[in-house]
Structure formats: structure tokens, C-alpha cells
Scaffold this active site. Sequence first.
Site, PDB file in Angstrom:
ATOM      1  N   ASP A 234       0.078  38.509  13.190  1.00  0.00           N
ATOM      2  CA  ASP A 234      -0.107  39.487  13.900  1.00  0.00           C
ATOM      3  C   ASP A 234      -0.758  40.570  12.819  1.00  0.00           C
ATOM      4  OD1 ASP A 234       2.382  39.494  12.661  1.00  0.00           O
ATOM      5  OD2 ASP A 234       3.425  40.525  14.499  1.00  0.00           O
ATOM      6  N   HIS A 235      -0.139  40.255  11.616  1.00  0.00           N
ATOM      7  CA  HIS A 235      -0.326  41.164  10.329  1.00  0.00           C
ATOM      8  C   HIS A 235       0.111  40.570   8.982  1.00  0.00           C
ATOM      9  CE1 HIS A 235       3.614  42.363  10.229  1.00  0.00           C
ATOM     10  NE2 HIS A 235       3.654  42.550  11.684  1.00  0.00           N
TER      11      HIS A 235
ATOM     12  N   SER B 268       3.269  45.355  15.202  1.00  0.00           N
ATOM     13  CA  SER B 268       3.285  44.301  16.103  1.00  0.00           C
ATOM     14  C   SER B 268       2.753  44.521  17.569  1.00  0.00           C
ATOM     15  CB  SER B 268       4.439  43.332  15.909  1.00  0.00           C
ATOM     16  OG  SER B 268       4.664  43.114  14.587  1.00  0.00           O
TER      17      SER B 268
ATOM     18  N   ASP C 137       5.142  36.130  12.727  1.00  0.00           N
ATOM     19  CA  ASP C 137       5.211  37.692  12.457  1.00  0.00           C
ATOM     20  C   ASP C 137       5.124  37.899  11.060  1.00  0.00           C
ATOM     21  OD1 ASP C 137       5.648  40.486  12.544  1.00  0.00           O
ATOM     22  OD2 ASP C 137       6.540  40.353  14.492  1.00  0.00           O
TER      23      ASP C 137
ATOM     24  N   ASP D 175       8.746  38.475   9.468  1.00  0.00           N
ATOM     25  CA  ASP D 175       8.437  39.794   9.341  1.00  0.00           C
ATOM     26  C   ASP D 175       9.708  40.738   8.670  1.00  0.00           C
ATOM     27  OD1 ASP D 175       6.880  42.287  10.093  1.00  0.00           O
ATOM     28  OD2 ASP D 175       8.616  42.683  11.379  1.00  0.00           O
TER      29      ASP D 175
ATOM     30  N   HIS E   6       3.985  46.716   6.364  1.00  0.00           N
ATOM     31  CA  HIS E   6       2.950  45.984   6.834  1.00  0.00           C
ATOM     32  C   HIS E   6       1.691  46.360   5.922  1.00  0.00           C
ATOM     33  CE1 HIS E   6       4.310  45.585  11.292  1.00  0.00           C
ATOM     34  NE2 HIS E   6       5.181  45.185  10.414  1.00  0.00           N
TER      35      HIS E   6
ATOM     36  N   HIS F 220      10.244  43.067   5.545  1.00  0.00           N
ATOM     37  CA  HIS F 220      10.579  44.386   5.534  1.00  0.00           C
ATOM     38  C   HIS F 220      11.880  44.749   4.607  1.00  0.00           C
ATOM     39  CE1 HIS F 220       8.023  46.067   8.271  1.00  0.00           C
ATOM     40  NE2 HIS F 220       8.147  45.405   9.377  1.00  0.00           N
TER      41      HIS F 220
ATOM     42  N   PHE G  10      20.400  34.114  22.585  1.00  0.00           N
ATOM     43  CA  PHE G  10      21.307  33.414  21.852  1.00  0.00           C
ATOM     44  C   PHE G  10      22.050  34.357  20.776  1.00  0.00           C
ATOM     45  CE2 PHE G  10      17.906  30.393  22.840  1.00  0.00           C
ATOM     46  CZ  PHE G  10      18.533  29.658  23.885  1.00  0.00           C
TER      47      PHE G  10
ATOM     48  N   GLU H  73       7.086  32.622  18.706  1.00  0.00           N
ATOM     49  CA  GLU H  73       6.826  33.258  17.491  1.00  0.00           C
ATOM     50  C   GLU H  73       7.919  33.206  16.517  1.00  0.00           C
ATOM     51  OE1 GLU H  73       7.270  38.450  16.491  1.00  0.00           O
ATOM     52  OE2 GLU H  73       8.366  37.117  17.893  1.00  0.00           O
TER      53      GLU H  73
END
Length: 488
Positions: free
Chosen positions: A368-369, A111, A61, A327, A451, A331, A275, A322
Amino acid sequence: MTLTRTFGLILAGAALPLGGCVYNGGQKYVPNASDLAAQEAATAPAATEKKAKNVILFIGDGMGVSTITAARIYAGQKRGQSGEEYVLPFEKFDNVALVKTYNTNAQVPDSAGTATAMHSGKKTSIGVLGVGPEAKRADCASALANPLPLLGEEVNQRGLALGIVSTARITHATPASVYARSADRNWEADNGIPEGQRGLGCDDVATQLIDFDFQVALGGGSTLFFGEGVEDGGRRLEATANLPGLWAARTGGTFVRDKDALAAAPTDKPVLGLFSPSHMTYMAERMDGSEMGASEPTLTEMTSQAIARLRSDPDGYYLMVESGRIDHGHHAGKAGFALEETVEFANAIQYAIDNTDPEETLIMVTADHSHVFTIAGYPRRGNDILGLVVPPEGDISNPDEPTLAEDGQPYTTLGYWNGPGALHDHSERPAPETGVNAQQQAAIPLRSETHAGEDVALYAQGPGADKARGVIEQNVIYNIIRGAFGWE
């Protein structure tokens, strides 16, 4: 909501070319020997393309090309190399494509729209899951009216085993795209659905997961499955809600909360592992003997468990893995966090390579990006990828000190176009932070870095991997998966 699609087989015919002929004295045309050979070759049955028994799709991601390059250098430097020459496991795959990631209503995607493209075969709007671009976001009725096919549904219909693994919440956009349809990606629990949209036929994502048939689902997000009266709960409207308990009663499967329980769970029954209350712990936070995340399995351990449990199905399996926190590191403007997640992602991919048969398993690695993350500044070969820019050896000045910017301060190799590391007063820029825990400086101040819209890479190995070539639309990944299984 339960929306079912019946999949048909499409038969395509092809016209056979006529063989060439020679003129024979004004009489009839008589094929010569070469013409006969060509005609025989044209009418002979084509070689059967080998099909995949299993498909594993690894999604990093936010893992754009700049992230892959930086992670390659970082991984090499962790091994004592200069870093640039290092090769990540998936970079050895022979088949590579560039993937266009835009959503139907957005140049720069999210996403939900991108993962839906990969798991439905259709591009859609930003922020929605498993529904077409005609659907209005956060409108249940329009979502119900515009369902898209889900790869997870077809996997079940065709009798294959299904596995979903993520370091993010298992209800987050990318993992949810395998099994869920939603007018809004944020409808992860029922209390996330606005009151005016409740009771109209749209279930929250967590409910859709426990109603879905899977053999393995591992990730974070336990609070979304329990009410306030249950341990680690608080996100369900019903105080005593216990969705994992309902799932276990329906399937006979095992619900686990830590890596030891996962390892001990029966391998011949479905397993659901949650988890952490939300996303799983960053790898960077687990370093240096920290107790953070100590009970959580790593992405490699979850991948190992998934493959071990899915491979026993004689009909094969589909597994989506994933690395969701690449990601999140970006961010936050923390490149070191994102790179540590990418290195662990590469470890999981290496495990899959080593423990599957390339003759029967298609492995694809993509993102995804991308992110607005860059590598710059003319650092010397082998320069610490998380450090300050030091100029190349043999340069005109050949200093051993970091290069200074026009404001007299050094700067880092890695940085962001926007994000929380931006400075409001550029006239007094401080020296930047360095190392794994650093927050890189950015140009434009935003609460969260965004993104990016450039193409991402797709790497493929195994049956059907040759379709990963050129520049493709993101929804073509769905077609590659179905083609590899022989479903077209």
C-alpha cells in the site's frame, strides 16, 4: 451505513480499417490478394482473452522496495546463503509495475486512502475508507454523501466467494477497505465514533463486517466485537455486545478464536476467526520456543484455510491477504520484526502459488505504501543484513572489523530516516543494536517512524497479469482485478 452501487457493462465499438485497392486502367478499384488477406484479418474476431476464475491480492503493508530487497537478503541468509542472490517467490513473476501511492490530499499516504484506491478504483483522502475525496474526515454526513464502489460488494453481487485475511485487526484500514465505508479509519468500534457523530447513519467498521457477506474473514481485533461484559471485550458501548454471535446466528457460520478451532470448523459454512485482542503476534516474538502467539495461526496457515474454503465455489472467488505487521515493525523502528513478517508473507504467497492453477487464478503482490527505511553503508557481500557494516573483502584497508563513522562508532546496514530510534544527542551516539530484536538508529526523533512516498512494486501472475506493466496509479489495480474477471 448501507450504500449499494449497481454496476453496468460498458460496450465499446471500434472502427474497422478499409482494405487497400489498386487502380485498374481508369475503371473500378479491384482489391489485390494481399489487400484481401489484410481485410480478412482485420475483420476476423479477436482471440478471446482468458479470464480469471479467481483473484488473490497479497498486500504487504509498508513493503516498499527497500523492504523487499532486505527481506530477500534476510531470507537467503536464513538458508545459509550470502543472501543477495536469493529470489523471493513473487520475484519470479513475469509482470511487474511501479505503483504511485499518493492520496488526493497527501504526498505520503496512509493505508486507508491507498487500500481504498485498490478496492474502489478511486483515489481518496488520507484517513477515510470507501468514500470519495469530497468527504470531510470524521464527518458522517459527508461520508454518506460521497460513497465509492466497494470491490467486496461487487464480488457478492456477482455470486463469487469472498475471503479477507490479515495479521492486523480485521477492522484495520487495509482489510476494512474490502467491505467498509467510514468517515474515519479509527471508527473501528462504536465507542471510537465521537458522540456528536453517533446515530447519524454511519456504522462502525466492526458492525459493517458482521453485516457483510463473506465466506472467510480471519485476523485479529476481538476486543472490537465485544462489550465489557464479554470475555476479551471492552470496546463496544453496550456491555453485553457480542457481534460474532449475531453474525453466526444470521449466517449459520462458525466463529473461532484459535488455529485448532479454525482447522476443525466446517468447510461448507462461513468462518470468522478473531485470534487476538488486537493485532496478531509478531513472527519475531514467536521465535525461540516462545509461547507468545502459540494458539494463533500463521499467515500461511490462514491463507491455506482461506483457499481451501473458497475454491469450492464454482463461480470463483476474490481473496485479499494482508501482512499487516510489516508496517508495524517499521513504525517501531525494528527492521528485524518487519523482515520476519515479510519472510512469512513470502511463505504464504508460495503456498498460494503451489495450490492454485495459474491458468485460472490471478495472483498479485503489492504494497500500500513504503517506509523511510534504507540499506546503506558499503557492507561486504553476504554481510549480516541485521548487523554492523563490515567493508568489502579486498578493499584498500581490508579490515575484519566494522567500519567506523566520524564519531568513532560502528553503524548498521539498515536504518531509518525518522522514528523512535533517533538520538537526541548525536555527540554521544552509542554503538547500535543488532539482530532481530534491535531497534535501528534514526536521524529524526519521532514517536513512530513514518510512511514514505516513493512508488511501490506490483508483481502479477495469471490471467490479466499482463496489465501490470509500466508506471501506474494505485487505483488501476482495481481495474486490473475487474478486467481479469471479465467485468469490463
